[in-house]
Design an enzyme around this catalytic site. Sequence first.
Site, PDB file in Angstrom:
ATOM      1  N   ASP A 122       0.805  -1.223  -0.115  1.00  0.00           N
ATOM      2  CA  ASP A 122       0.078   0.040   0.069  1.00  0.00           C
ATOM      3  C   ASP A 122       0.857   1.181   0.020  1.00  0.00           C
ATOM      4  O   ASP A 122       1.944   1.196   0.545  1.00  0.00           O
ATOM      5  CB  ASP A 122      -1.000  -0.106   1.082  1.00  0.00           C
ATOM      6  CG  ASP A 122      -1.999  -0.983   1.326  1.00  0.00           C
ATOM      7  OD1 ASP A 122      -2.345  -1.287   0.059  1.00  0.00           O
ATOM      8  OD2 ASP A 122      -2.254  -1.387   2.163  1.00  0.00           O
ATOM      9  N   ASP A 136      -7.226  -1.410  -4.475  1.00  0.00           N
ATOM     10  CA  ASP A 136      -8.370  -0.793  -3.498  1.00  0.00           C
ATOM     11  C   ASP A 136      -9.084  -0.002  -4.357  1.00  0.00           C
ATOM     12  O   ASP A 136     -10.375  -0.152  -4.030  1.00  0.00           O
ATOM     13  CB  ASP A 136      -7.678  -0.473  -2.408  1.00  0.00           C
ATOM     14  CG  ASP A 136      -6.805  -1.378  -1.356  1.00  0.00           C
ATOM     15  OD1 ASP A 136      -7.050  -2.764  -1.560  1.00  0.00           O
ATOM     16  OD2 ASP A 136      -5.883  -0.858  -0.659  1.00  0.00           O
TER      17      ASP A 136
END
Length: 166
Positions: A122, A136
């Site tokens: 991330d 995401d």
Amino acid sequence: MARRVSLMILILLVLGLVGCDHATKAAAVTQLAGNHAVEVIPGVLDLTYAENTDMAFGGLRWIPAGARRIFLLATGFGLVAAFGFILVRRRPHALEAFGYATALAGGLGNHGDRLFRGYVVDFIHLHHWPVFNVADVCLLAGAALILLGSWRAAKAQSARAAPLRS
């Protein structure tokens, strides 16, 4: 023939989005890992490297790490298979199909990370929100498009089924 062309377009969309996700994660690994956050919009958006062994919002942190990985891998396989099956067999309307393809790309992007790295990379950090990635965004956008497409299809079907008034 038209169905085959539509399916090829959706497959290209999935491949393009997965490629974008993995390219941005590779850039995050090489440019951000071990470094301080890069401020993009002061007080709003940073680029921050993070390794996520959980799911969104830390929803499985109560499960031991080994069992959590197995659960996430099994769930990921199931969701990817379900989205792929729906795209190929169910033949949803265009907006809904675009949503399934987008969500499938997000699932494949994060599932590939879990499978090969053991964690998801991330790097996008909106302040007051957990760090996330392109996959995401694809999952969230895909879910929104599926809901919108389903709602529009149901609305159109009820309009067709309504009796004509004179």
